[in-house]
Enzyme design. Structure first.
Site, PDB file in Angstrom:
ATOM      1  N   TRP A 358       0.847  -1.210   0.000  1.00 54.80           N
ATOM      2  CA  TRP A 358       0.000   0.000   0.000  1.00 54.80           C
ATOM      3  C   TRP A 358       0.878   1.255   0.000  1.00 54.80           C
ATOM      4  CZ3 TRP A 358      -1.953   2.868   4.787  1.00 54.80           C
ATOM      5  CH2 TRP A 358      -1.034   2.795   5.850  1.00 54.80           C
ATOM      6  N   ASP A 359       2.144   1.088   0.353  1.00 57.71           N
ATOM      7  CA  ASP A 359       3.081   2.216   0.375  1.00 57.71           C
ATOM      8  C   ASP A 359       2.970   3.040  -0.915  1.00 57.71           C
ATOM      9  OD1 ASP A 359       3.857   0.075   2.052  1.00 57.71           O
ATOM     10  OD2 ASP A 359       5.894   0.824   2.230  1.00 57.71           O
ATOM     11  N   GLU A 489       0.777  -2.367  12.521  1.00 55.79           N
ATOM     12  CA  GLU A 489       1.070  -3.804  12.559  1.00 55.79           C
ATOM     13  C   GLU A 489       1.384  -4.318  13.957  1.00 55.79           C
ATOM     14  OE1 GLU A 489       3.923  -4.683   9.509  1.00 55.79           O
ATOM     15  OE2 GLU A 489       2.446  -4.381   7.921  1.00 55.79           O
ATOM     16  N   LYS A 595       2.761   0.657  16.178  1.00 58.77           N
ATOM     17  CA  LYS A 595       3.982   0.727  15.382  1.00 58.77           C
ATOM     18  C   LYS A 595       3.990   2.008  14.540  1.00 58.77           C
ATOM     19  CE  LYS A 595       6.210  -2.012  11.714  1.00 58.77           C
ATOM     20  NZ  LYS A 595       6.019  -3.131  10.787  1.00 58.77           N
ATOM     21  N   GLN A 596       2.785   2.415  14.119  1.00 52.72           N
ATOM     22  CA  GLN A 596       2.715   3.509  13.147  1.00 52.72           C
ATOM     23  C   GLN A 596       1.359   4.181  13.169  1.00 52.72           C
ATOM     24  OE1 GLN A 596       2.810  -0.135  10.583  1.00 52.72           O
ATOM     25  NE2 GLN A 596       2.491   1.416   9.004  1.00 52.72           N
TER      26      GLN A 596
HETATM   27  C1  BGC Z   1       4.856  -1.345   7.635  1.00 53.33           C
HETATM   28  C2  BGC Z   1       3.816  -1.451   6.544  1.00 53.33           C
HETATM   29  C3  BGC Z   1       4.495  -1.268   5.203  1.00 53.33           C
HETATM   30  C4  BGC Z   1       5.625  -2.268   5.044  1.00 53.33           C
HETATM   31  C5  BGC Z   1       6.403  -2.054   3.760  1.00 53.33           C
HETATM   32  C6  BGC Z   1       5.957  -2.352   7.370  1.00 53.33           C
HETATM   33  O1  BGC Z   1       6.971  -2.189   8.316  1.00 53.33           O
HETATM   34  O2  BGC Z   1       4.294  -1.604   8.884  1.00 53.33           O
HETATM   35  O3  BGC Z   1       2.828  -0.463   6.728  1.00 53.33           O
HETATM   36  O4  BGC Z   1       3.572  -1.438   4.191  1.00 53.33           O
HETATM   37  O5  BGC Z   1       6.524  -2.106   6.109  1.00 53.33           O
HETATM   38  O6  BGC Z   1       7.030  -0.817   3.765  1.00 53.33           O
END
Ligand code: BGC
Length: 764
Positions: A358-359, A489, A595-596
């Site tokens: 999704w990035d 995550e 985490k984010q």
């Molecule tokens: C993040 C995800 C991201 C992935 C790839 C993970 O560490 O939590 O949101 O899509 O990395 O960059």
């Protein structure tokens, strides 16, 4: 054409704080969306005496590697997809007297490196010492052409420092699976050993190969040409290459240049069957040309890129350089053939297997949509090309209808081995729909909407109708989406993740928004879309459950988030970050640790109806419990902080986010750039400090510059027009550069930017 050297566009080794070799390999990668070449010690090749992680990556060229599960449940992916690490095209063998760099270990010291982002050229100087103490300088210039995407050029200059002797240069690429000494103890890194096969195509007058994969059944042709003074020859092991021998004089430089032509990816049978045909097309690209002319042609394309996409920041040179590096890296990674997009690590490493996430849609595409819309469109079309797979995947997984896009993939099939933090992130479906809608809002590209976009919007909406269901909550009938993982995550398989539900609500509404224009068209017949189905979708969107904690006045990350154990992050030992590398997932999933950015993401993507107090309350609750272990996080908090006038925090988060790679702040840039984070930093400027909000009715700009900045300037496209904005602390200057112009709300007042009045100076 002459391009003036400009230090503001140069990543000079002296400016980098870290000189760690593997970090430099990533930072000094060159690419063009088709290929990416990591920087390397050019004498390394496959010689285990030298330790590096070089390689050539071709976007979309991957192989399968079987997953080994302890317990394998139905429909788990059988295979991982990992982008191939091909031989290092920078590799060269140098024999000085009777000392051979391929046999003996030459000492290679980096003297200088400079990446010129205006031309895309990497210029390096190495001081090389042979075991017997002969020293020569090796000067290497290289670039990946933006004009001719198959072309990669490299030029070597050799200057003996303390000897006169015979020197032999040999350029033979006799292996294809680039070996590295990488031993991964990080779940985010893939250290698979490649399985590609290399076949020489004989009698072509220049070394030419057919490279094929073992399981994914892909093939590509690769060839390269040397400058005239080199001889074409076959070595003892029947490999074609170039060589030359000359008597080298102390202090005298001799140069050798090579142009590679690296083909497109074909199904293996085609690559074999039409090898000659493909090869002659590739030969054409490097015939009757040379390093300098190809470099110049490519530099011109870079100039055009910067013209439209540069961001100029007055008063903050460090951030200025970082943002340019970020935009440069994004452009180097962007797939341009409608069959590829941008891997999470760009084309600079095989971290995350080279997968697309999704990035791309949420963090990188906005930059392209606004400044290089044609390129954004190509990357969205990549998703369209995987729609059939997404439809198949939905039925294979047990849904009756809709498209279930892969959480992480190269070829369209999901490749997440750990589904709770992978496939369960069903928000990817709405993320793609969101990016389509955004592209459409910015460009008004009707053809795209009818040929590609609307179909995806409908099929992703169908997915949510199938995945979700109705339930009674707090005395009301609600549409719920249970057992999903949101962006964060450190929580997995939760019920009613706020972000996911909000995105799904939006996705469902989009179907009705465009339904009328597709009524009675071939597309609606193909989609078999009835008024009744659309009504149900709209109803579900209206009934969507968005969890809210009234007591705390916060949008709740998921339904029972506030029952999870509280953790004070200040008490966690700093050596335990990133937490994913130190704790069992269940230890994280049961806590209120993030985490984010998660809830905050929906505030950022949907700024309409913005409520200062509500965002402040969300921010103040979620920020202290967020580790920002994902590099996607800080820029989002920076945007939120700007909106609620926490200016110092906004700048702090932003400046950390913009430096993710140049400062190696996650300590893993060695594995490749963090492309999502680089794009997120642009969003921090555009949506954050410039305060852009674009919805169907209005385009608004409400700037709030950090006190460290004197000015901010950028361009963007909107419909048929291009604008330049220059923002000072109390003034906005808008210029219409092309097109008809439009109405905008700038710092709270309405303006009509027209051809007749193309420039406005607004005090605020
Ligand atoms: C993040 C995800 C991201 C992935 C790839 C993970 O560490 O939590 O949101 O899509 O990395 O960059």
């Amino acid at each position: 054409m002459r391009i003036e050297q400009n230090p503001e566009f140069q990543i000079h080794l002296q400016k980098l704080q870290s000189k760690e070799p593997l970090f430099l390999e990533t930072i000094y990668s060159v690419g063009n969306g088709h290929i990416g070449v990591r920087d390397s010690n050019p004498l390394q090749g496959n010689n285990p005496n030298y330790v590096g992680t070089p390689g050539l990556f071709v976007n979309g060229f991957y192989d399968y590697y079987p997953y080994k599960y302890g317990e394998k449940y139905p429909n788990y992916p059988e295979n991982n997809q990992v982008i191939n690490r091909l031989f290092d095209p920078r590799f060269i063998r140098i024999i000085v007297g009777d000392e051979d760099s391929a046999v003996d270990s030459f000492d290679v010291e980096t003297v200088d490196k400079n990446l010129d982002m205006q031309t895309g050229m990497l210029h390096e100087i190495f001081a090389v010492t042979t075991p017997e103490g002969k020293i020569f300088n090796l000067i290497v210039q290289s670039f990946a052409s933006l004009q001719e995407l198959n072309v990669y050029g490299i030029r070597y200059g050799i200057v003996p420092v303390n000897f006169d002797d015979n020197v032999e240069i040999i350029k033979v690429h006799d292996y294809v699976n680039q070996a590295t000494n990488q031993v991964a103890n990080d779940v985010r890194v893939d250290d698979v050993k490649g399985n590609m096969q290399l076949d020489f195509i004989d009698d072509n007058g220049q070394p030419s190969y057919l490279i094929t994969t073992y399981k994914s059944q892909q093939g590509l042709i690769l060839t390269f040409q040397a400058s005239e003074q080199m001889d074409y020859f076959k070595d003892d092991t029947n490999h074609w290459g170039y060589r030359t021998k000359y008597f080298a004089k102390k202090g005298t430089q001799k140069e050798f240049e090579f142009l590679f032509s690296i083909g497109d990816i074909h199904p293996l049978v085609n690559a074999r069957m039409y090898a000659d045909q493909y090869l002659s097309a590739l030969n054409e690209k490097v015939r009757d040309t040379n390093f300098d002319s190809e470099l110049m042609a490519s530099a011109q394309v870079w100039q055009t890129f910067w013209l439209h996409s540069d961001v100029k920041i007055g008063g903050d040179p460090e951030v200025q350089l970082c943002i340019r590096f970020n935009l440069f890296s994004l452009n180097q990674s962007a797939g341009r053939n409608e069959m590829t997009t941008i891997p999470a690590k760009g084309l600079t490493g095989n971290g995350y297997g080279g997968h697309y996430f999704w990035d791309t849609e949420i963090f990188m595409l906005p930059f392209f949509t606004y400044t290089q819309p044609e390129l954004a469109k190509k990357m969205l079309i990549y998703r369209y090309h995987t729609l059939d797979i997404a439809l198949k995947q939905a039925t294979q997984l047990g849904l009756k209808k809709g498209a279930w896009f892969a959480w992480q993939t190269i070829n369209g099939y999901d490749a997440s081995a750990y589904w709770p933090a992978g496939l369960a992130q069903v928000h990817i479906n709405a993320d793609i729909a969101f990016a389509i809608e955004q592209y459409y809002e910015v460009t008004g590209d009707d053809e795209f909407l009818s040929n590609y976009g609307y179909e995806i919007i409908v099929e992703t909406a169908r997915f949510f109708m199938e995945y979700g269901n109705y339930a009674d909550i707090e005395g009301k009938r609600r549409f719920v989406i249970d057992r999903v993982t949101g962006p964060d995550e450190y929580s997995a398989v939760v019920d009613n993740n706020y972000f996911t539900n909000h995105m799904a609500k939006f996705n469902l509404r989009m179907v009705a928004k465009y339904a009328e224009r597709f009524e009675n068209t071939e597309l609606s017949r193909k989609l078999n879309l009835s008024a009744e189905e659309i009504d149900k979708m709209t109803q579900a969107a209206n009934d969507m459950y968005l969890p809210f904690d009234k007591e705390k006045n916060i949008k709740l990350q998921y339904q029972n988030f506030n029952q999870m154990a509280e953790v004070n992050l200040k008490n966690v030992d700093t050596s335990k970050f990133p937490m994913l590398l130190h704790f069992h997932p269940l230890m994280l999933y049961r806590t209120q640790v993030n985490k984010q950015a998660d809830v905050i993401m929906s505030d950022i993507l949907f700024p309409q109806g913005f409520d200062f107090e509500q965002l402040k309350s969300n921010y103040e609750f979620y920020e202290p419990i967020t580790t920002h272990d994902s590099s996607l996080s800080k820029a989002m908090f920076a945007i939120a902080a700007t909106r609620i006038h926490k200016d110092a925090e906004a700048y702090r988060f932003f400046s950390q986010a913009v430096q993710t790679d140049l400062q190696n702040s996650h300590h893993n840039t060695a594995n490749g750039i963090h492309a999502g984070s680089l794009g997120a930093a642009w969003e921090g400027i555009f949506y954050g400090f410039a305060g852009v909000v674009n919805n169907a009715e209005y385009f608004t700009v409400n700037p709030r510059l950090p006190e460290q900045w004197n000015s901010l300037q950028f361009r963007f496209h909107l419909y048929d027009s291009e604008y330049r904005f220059t923002i000072y602390e109390h003034e906005i200057i808008v210029e219409l550069l092309s097109g008809k112009g439009t109405k905008m709300k700038l710092a709270g007042s309405d303006y009509n930017i027209t051809k007749e009045e193309p420039k406005q100076e607004i005090k605020y």
